[in-house]
Write a protein that holds these residues in place. Structure first.
Motif, PDB file in Angstrom:
ATOM      1  N   GLU A   6       0.831  -1.202   0.000  1.00 40.94           N
ATOM      2  CA  GLU A   6       0.000   0.000   0.000  1.00 40.94           C
ATOM      3  C   GLU A   6       0.865   1.251   0.000  1.00 40.94           C
ATOM      4  O   GLU A   6       2.014   1.228   0.472  1.00 40.94           O
ATOM      5  CB  GLU A   6      -0.897   0.041   1.243  1.00 40.94           C
ATOM      6  CG  GLU A   6      -1.859  -1.116   1.369  1.00 40.94           C
ATOM      7  CD  GLU A   6      -1.670  -1.882   2.644  1.00 40.94           C
ATOM      8  OE1 GLU A   6      -2.645  -2.491   3.122  1.00 40.94           O
ATOM      9  OE2 GLU A   6      -0.554  -1.867   3.182  1.00 40.94           O
ATOM     10  N   CYS A  22      -2.828   0.221  -3.794  1.00 40.53           N
ATOM     11  CA  CYS A  22      -2.358  -1.077  -3.321  1.00 40.53           C
ATOM     12  C   CYS A  22      -2.063  -1.930  -4.545  1.00 40.53           C
ATOM     13  O   CYS A  22      -2.975  -2.218  -5.326  1.00 40.53           O
ATOM     14  CB  CYS A  22      -3.400  -1.747  -2.447  1.00 40.53           C
ATOM     15  SG  CYS A  22      -3.021  -3.459  -2.036  1.00 40.53           S
ATOM     16  N   TRP A  36     -10.655  -2.601   0.750  1.00 38.96           N
ATOM     17  CA  TRP A  36      -9.968  -1.787   1.746  1.00 38.96           C
ATOM     18  C   TRP A  36     -10.687  -1.959   3.082  1.00 38.96           C
ATOM     19  O   TRP A  36     -11.908  -1.836   3.154  1.00 38.96           O
ATOM     20  CB  TRP A  36      -9.966  -0.315   1.349  1.00 38.96           C
ATOM     21  CG  TRP A  36      -9.085  -0.017   0.182  1.00 38.96           C
ATOM     22  CD1 TRP A  36      -9.454   0.079  -1.122  1.00 38.96           C
ATOM     23  CD2 TRP A  36      -7.678   0.234   0.214  1.00 38.96           C
ATOM     24  NE1 TRP A  36      -8.369   0.355  -1.907  1.00 38.96           N
ATOM     25  CE2 TRP A  36      -7.257   0.463  -1.105  1.00 38.96           C
ATOM     26  CE3 TRP A  36      -6.729   0.283   1.237  1.00 38.96           C
ATOM     27  CZ2 TRP A  36      -5.924   0.742  -1.436  1.00 38.96           C
ATOM     28  CZ3 TRP A  36      -5.414   0.556   0.917  1.00 38.96           C
ATOM     29  CH2 TRP A  36      -5.020   0.787  -0.406  1.00 38.96           C
ATOM     30  N   ARG A  38     -10.203  -0.877   7.430  1.00 41.61           N
ATOM     31  CA  ARG A  38      -9.498   0.050   8.303  1.00 41.61           C
ATOM     32  C   ARG A  38      -9.678  -0.374   9.751  1.00 41.61           C
ATOM     33  O   ARG A  38     -10.653  -1.042  10.102  1.00 41.61           O
ATOM     34  CB  ARG A  38      -9.969   1.485   8.107  1.00 41.61           C
ATOM     35  CG  ARG A  38     -11.380   1.769   8.567  1.00 41.61           C
ATOM     36  CD  ARG A  38     -11.800   3.188   8.173  1.00 41.61           C
ATOM     37  NE  ARG A  38     -13.143   3.515   8.641  1.00 41.61           N
ATOM     38  CZ  ARG A  38     -13.802   4.620   8.288  1.00 41.61           C
ATOM     39  NH1 ARG A  38     -13.249   5.508   7.463  1.00 41.61           N
ATOM     40  NH2 ARG A  38     -15.010   4.842   8.766  1.00 41.61           N
ATOM     41  N   ARG A  45     -11.278  -4.205  13.113  1.00 39.37           N
ATOM     42  CA  ARG A  45     -11.071  -3.914  11.694  1.00 39.37           C
ATOM     43  C   ARG A  45     -12.414  -3.983  10.985  1.00 39.37           C
ATOM     44  O   ARG A  45     -13.223  -4.896  11.224  1.00 39.37           O
ATOM     45  CB  ARG A  45     -10.087  -4.923  11.092  1.00 39.37           C
ATOM     46  CG  ARG A  45      -9.595  -4.573   9.708  1.00 39.37           C
ATOM     47  CD  ARG A  45      -8.485  -5.511   9.269  1.00 39.37           C
ATOM     48  NE  ARG A  45      -7.301  -5.391  10.105  1.00 39.37           N
ATOM     49  CZ  ARG A  45      -6.130  -5.959   9.817  1.00 39.37           C
ATOM     50  NH1 ARG A  45      -6.003  -6.677   8.702  1.00 39.37           N
ATOM     51  NH2 ARG A  45      -5.100  -5.825  10.625  1.00 39.37           N
ATOM     52  N   TYR A  94      -5.955  -1.022   5.464  1.00 40.47           N
ATOM     53  CA  TYR A  94      -5.355  -2.248   4.960  1.00 40.47           C
ATOM     54  C   TYR A  94      -5.986  -2.650   3.634  1.00 40.47           C
ATOM     55  O   TYR A  94      -7.208  -2.629   3.473  1.00 40.47           O
ATOM     56  CB  TYR A  94      -5.554  -3.389   5.951  1.00 40.47           C
ATOM     57  CG  TYR A  94      -4.881  -3.196   7.284  1.00 40.47           C
ATOM     58  CD1 TYR A  94      -5.546  -2.599   8.344  1.00 40.47           C
ATOM     59  CD2 TYR A  94      -3.573  -3.640   7.483  1.00 40.47           C
ATOM     60  CE1 TYR A  94      -4.932  -2.430   9.570  1.00 40.47           C
ATOM     61  CE2 TYR A  94      -2.950  -3.477   8.715  1.00 40.47           C
ATOM     62  CZ  TYR A  94      -3.636  -2.866   9.747  1.00 40.47           C
ATOM     63  OH  TYR A  94      -3.025  -2.715  10.959  1.00 40.47           O
ATOM     64  N   ASN A  96      -6.788  -5.677   0.958  1.00 43.47           N
ATOM     65  CA  ASN A  96      -7.112  -7.105   1.047  1.00 43.47           C
ATOM     66  C   ASN A  96      -7.479  -7.604  -0.346  1.00 43.47           C
ATOM     67  O   ASN A  96      -8.148  -6.880  -1.106  1.00 43.47           O
ATOM     68  CB  ASN A  96      -8.283  -7.274   2.012  1.00 43.47           C
ATOM     69  CG  ASN A  96      -8.854  -8.667   2.029  1.00 43.47           C
ATOM     70  OD1 ASN A  96      -9.695  -9.010   1.197  1.00 43.47           O
ATOM     71  ND2 ASN A  96      -8.422  -9.475   2.972  1.00 43.47           N
ATOM     72  N   TRP A 111      -3.223  -9.877   2.719  1.00 41.36           N
ATOM     73  CA  TRP A 111      -3.339  -8.555   3.332  1.00 41.36           C
ATOM     74  C   TRP A 111      -2.066  -7.743   3.101  1.00 41.36           C
ATOM     75  O   TRP A 111      -0.959  -8.300   3.067  1.00 41.36           O
ATOM     76  CB  TRP A 111      -3.535  -8.674   4.850  1.00 41.36           C
ATOM     77  CG  TRP A 111      -4.858  -9.237   5.251  1.00 41.36           C
ATOM     78  CD1 TRP A 111      -5.172 -10.558   5.440  1.00 41.36           C
ATOM     79  CD2 TRP A 111      -6.057  -8.506   5.513  1.00 41.36           C
ATOM     80  NE1 TRP A 111      -6.481 -10.679   5.811  1.00 41.36           N
ATOM     81  CE2 TRP A 111      -7.057  -9.436   5.856  1.00 41.36           C
ATOM     82  CE3 TRP A 111      -6.390  -7.147   5.488  1.00 41.36           C
ATOM     83  CZ2 TRP A 111      -8.368  -9.057   6.186  1.00 41.36           C
ATOM     84  CZ3 TRP A 111      -7.676  -6.774   5.808  1.00 41.36           C
ATOM     85  CH2 TRP A 111      -8.650  -7.718   6.155  1.00 41.36           C
ATOM     86  N   GLN A 113       0.387  -4.435   4.459  1.00 42.09           N
ATOM     87  CA  GLN A 113       0.974  -4.139   5.761  1.00 42.09           C
ATOM     88  C   GLN A 113       0.249  -2.987   6.466  1.00 42.09           C
ATOM     89  O   GLN A 113       0.458  -2.772   7.664  1.00 42.09           O
ATOM     90  CB  GLN A 113       2.463  -3.795   5.607  1.00 42.09           C
ATOM     91  CG  GLN A 113       2.765  -2.380   5.134  1.00 42.09           C
ATOM     92  CD  GLN A 113       2.503  -2.135   3.668  1.00 42.09           C
ATOM     93  OE1 GLN A 113       2.112  -3.034   2.914  1.00 42.09           O
ATOM     94  NE2 GLN A 113       2.730  -0.896   3.231  1.00 42.09           N
ATOM     95  N   GLY A 114      -0.563  -2.265   5.756  1.00 42.07           N
ATOM     96  CA  GLY A 114      -1.313  -1.151   6.335  1.00 42.07           C
ATOM     97  C   GLY A 114      -0.628   0.183   6.104  1.00 42.07           C
ATOM     98  O   GLY A 114       0.602   0.273   6.050  1.00 42.07           O
TER      99      GLY A 114
END
Length: 121
Positions: A6, A22, A36, A38, A45, A94, A96, A111, A113-114
């Motif tokens: 991301e 991403c 997405w 969060r 999450r 994040y 996905n 996923w 890494q954020g």
């Protein structure tokens, strides 16, 4: 090996905009849903937006009309355009994706890494 990377997070004032990206890379045969999520501090999450390979989308109610999810299938990339940002949008975002690595493989969930998004009031 498959990776989701991301980019695009940061600090913005309320009312501002950010665009998250991403990119999926590695051994990829096909990708179905890209999404997405969060997670804010102390909270679970949650799904923000998702898009199928055909372009169908779904959004969390509180972001409808402000956020737009899109994807470039040729680049295995999903985007999240976030406008009219609010302090309550502050979270780690994040990426996905459901990815099939070979023709005969099952779809597996991956996923990123954020990336931190902080909206100041």
């Amino acid at each position: 090996q498959v990776q989701l990377v991301e980019s695009g997070g940061g600090l913005v004032q309320a009312g501002g905009s950010l665009r998250l990206s991403c990119a999926a890379s590695g051994s990829i045969f096909s990708i179905n849903v890209m999404a997405w999520f969060r997670q804010a501090p102390g909270k679970q999450r949650e799904l923000v937006a998702a898009i199928t390979s055909g372009g169908s989308t779904t959004y969390k109610g509180s972001v409808k009309g402000r956020f737009t999810v899109s994807r470039d299938n040729a680049k295995n990339t999903v985007y999240l355009q976030m406008n009219s940002l609010k302090p309550e949008d502050t979270a780690v975002y994040y990426c996905n994706a459901g990815i099939k690595r070979t023709l005969l493989a099952d779809f597996e969930e991956y996923w990123g890494q954020g990336t931190q998004v902080t909206v100041s009031s």
